[in-house]
Design an enzyme around this catalytic site. Structure first.
Site, PDB file in Angstrom:
ATOM      1  N   LYS A  86       0.848  -1.186   0.000  1.00  0.00           N
ATOM      2  CA  LYS A  86       0.000   0.000   0.000  1.00  0.00           C
ATOM      3  C   LYS A  86       0.888   1.242   0.000  1.00  0.00           C
ATOM      4  CE  LYS A  86      -2.386   0.885   3.812  1.00  0.00           C
ATOM      5  NZ  LYS A  86      -3.245   0.699   5.008  1.00  0.00           N
ATOM      6  N   SER A 161      -8.058   1.532   5.074  1.00  0.00           N
ATOM      7  CA  SER A 161      -7.190   2.225   4.146  1.00  0.00           C
ATOM      8  C   SER A 161      -6.397   1.302   3.218  1.00  0.00           C
ATOM      9  CB  SER A 161      -6.205   3.113   4.915  1.00  0.00           C
ATOM     10  OG  SER A 161      -5.303   2.350   5.701  1.00  0.00           O
ATOM     11  N   SER A 185      -8.039  -0.928   9.155  1.00  0.00           N
ATOM     12  CA  SER A 185      -7.619  -0.756   7.764  1.00  0.00           C
ATOM     13  C   SER A 185      -7.232  -2.030   7.045  1.00  0.00           C
ATOM     14  CB  SER A 185      -6.454   0.241   7.695  1.00  0.00           C
ATOM     15  OG  SER A 185      -6.883   1.526   8.075  1.00  0.00           O
TER      16      SER A 185
END
Length: 493
Positions: A86, A161, A185
């Site tokens: 990520k 996220s 997340s």
């Protein structure tokens, strides 16, 4: 053999270690998948194809030099396995955007802790995946790249996220991926995309993106299509770099039914003992944001109860009382880092409305206010763990609502993401409230530092892979990662 992207991560690992597949063959296949599918999916911000192919060539050269037929342990645990990080995680030589238009986008000089851990295990990075700005939100939309979309319904969000990573795994662009979880997340996008998502307990694995994390909320964990694949990645995350075998250090070694120490993957050969599982819909957010779980969330919960009871476990209602000061304290701790982020004043207008609002409030907040919040959260942790300890595990829905439409949280006039900030609604508080109502059972697990797993037990279309995925969350005591993985495998995931 099935198409490469259809293989489980464990099966792919075995094919790479045996020489059935080469790292270059595997890397090229997934890069072709990304080229074909990412334009409509928005899972990747950056694709590092040339670097990945060079790393794959090096992995194949290592295989050729290794006495693999005699000693497979000479190869790293995840030899040649493609992953994506990520875009909050530093990967040396690759830009880390943090999902923000307000930052200068420069290549990272060195690997972050998470990338270093997995690279030492032999992975090949295919690129960086979509995130919300600074990882603050439960959806992965920002002002620098197209929003990350749900592979099961492109009009819906993949969560956040770690939303880009979850979308990539669910769409077969990578076999599994690491995420980081500071308030849900990993578990939120896992639930939205029909994956198994494990948040390990505090301190078990590299923390990931922990800058500006005074409450120690953030921990890295796997996003995978099965408990088995998640266990394989967890083995790599907890292994000491010099071991090269995936065996956890002595203090984190897990045990199967035989009681013999081994890896998390090996522990899945054992069966969990009969458990007392408390079922709770209580949330520390409901005092300020009253919410009613959607019928689909309750369908998932009921299906989870059915599966667990069919496996021989006992479930019963568990009433949990949360201190109503929690929302203010958590928000204070969660947003403290964005207040100290190095952003030039002339670039602050490039922040999303939510980030800009919480940055301003964090900068206006006194140090004593932050310390007061941190002190409260430590007491909240002790009180909550004491209540959970009446049960072996606590069960709840993973999300209170089905995956939300892209742009639903922000009110973006074009469906969310990759448009000027002026086209996003400026209601930061409304955005935040929607997130807390969408995922009301996630952040308190980070405050308590406990392990938790999201399992996709229900699909709105009635069959796995049909309609939208909905999941359950199981929260365990410290050190229960192996138990949570065993339980997910036991009920079929």
């Amino acid at each position: 053999m099935a198409d490469i992207h259809e293989l489980s991560a464990v099966r792919l690992r075995d094919a790479l270690r045996s020489g059935e597949l080469s790292a270059r063959e595997v890397t090229g296949h997934f890069l072709s998948r990304i080229e074909a599918r990412n334009p409509g999916l928005g899972a990747f911000i950056t694709v590092t194809g040339e670097r990945a192919l060079a790393e794959a060539a090096s992995a194949d050269a290592l295989y050729a030099r290794s006495p693999h037929s005699r000693s497979p342990g000479e190869l790293p645990l995840l030899h040649g396995m493609p992953v994506a990080f990520k875009d909050l995680t530093d990967v040396a030589g690759v830009v880390t955007t943090h999902g923000s238009a307000a930052l200068e986008h420069k290549p990272a000089p060195v690997d972050g802790a998470l990338a270093a851990a997995l690279k030492s295990a032999g992975v090949i990075s295919l690129g960086k995946t979509q995130v919300p700005e600074f990882g603050l939100t439960a959806y992965s939309e920002n002002l620098i790249a197209p929003p990350s979309r749900n592979p099961y319904a492109l009009s819906r969000s993949s969560g956040g996220s770690s939303g880009g990573s979850a979308a990539a795994v669910a769409a077969g662009l990578v076999p599994f991926a690491p995420g980081s979880d500071g308030g849900g997340s990993v578990r939120i996008p896992a639930a939205a995309c029909g994956l198994v998502g494990l948040k390990p307990g505090r301190g078990l694995v590299p923390a990931g993106e922990s800058t500006g994390d005074p409450a120690r909320l953030v921990v890295a964990g796997p996003l995978a299509r099965s408990a088995e694949d998640a266990a394989l990645m967890l083995d790599a995350l907890v292994a000491s770099p010099e071991a090269g075998t995936g065996a956890p250090p002595a203090e984190t070694a897990v045990h199967g039914s035989s009681g013999r120490a081994g890896t998390y993957l090996a522990s899945l050969s054992g069966q969990p003992r009969k458990l007392r599982i408390g079922v709770s819909l209580d949330s520390p957010w409901q005092g300020i944001f009253p919410f009613t779980p959607e019928p689909e969330a309750m369908d998932a919960l009921n299906e989870g109860i059915r599966l667990l009871e069919a496996a021989g476990h006992a479930t019963a209602e568990a009433a949990v009382r949360y201190d109503n000061r929690y929302p203010d304290a958590f928000t204070t701790a969660w947003t403290s880092g964005v207040g100290s982020a190095r952003i030039a004043p002339q670039r602050e207008a490039l922040l999303t409305p939510l980030t800009r609002t919480f940055r301003r409030r964090a900068q206006q907040r006194s140090a004593s206010k932050l310390n007061e919040a941190l002190g409260f959260l430590r007491q909240f942790e002790r009180d909550t763990i004491a209540q959970y300890a009446r049960w072996d595990l606590i069960l709840m829905p993973a999300l209170a609502q089905t995956p939300r439409p892209v742009g639903w949280f922000t009110g973006a006039s074009h469906g969310g993401g990759y448009w000027p900030a002026s086209e996003w609604a400026g209601d930061a508080d409304g955005d935040y409230r929607k997130q807390c109502e969408y995922a009301p059972w996630s952040s308190m697990v980070n405050v308590c530092g406990l392990p938790a797993i999201s399992i996709p037990v229900h699909w709105t279309g009635g069959a796995r892979g049909a309609g939208l995925p909905m999941g359950i969350q199981l929260v365990g005591p410290m050190g229960s990662e192996a138990l949570l993985l065993q339980l997910a495998a036991q009920i079929g995931f």
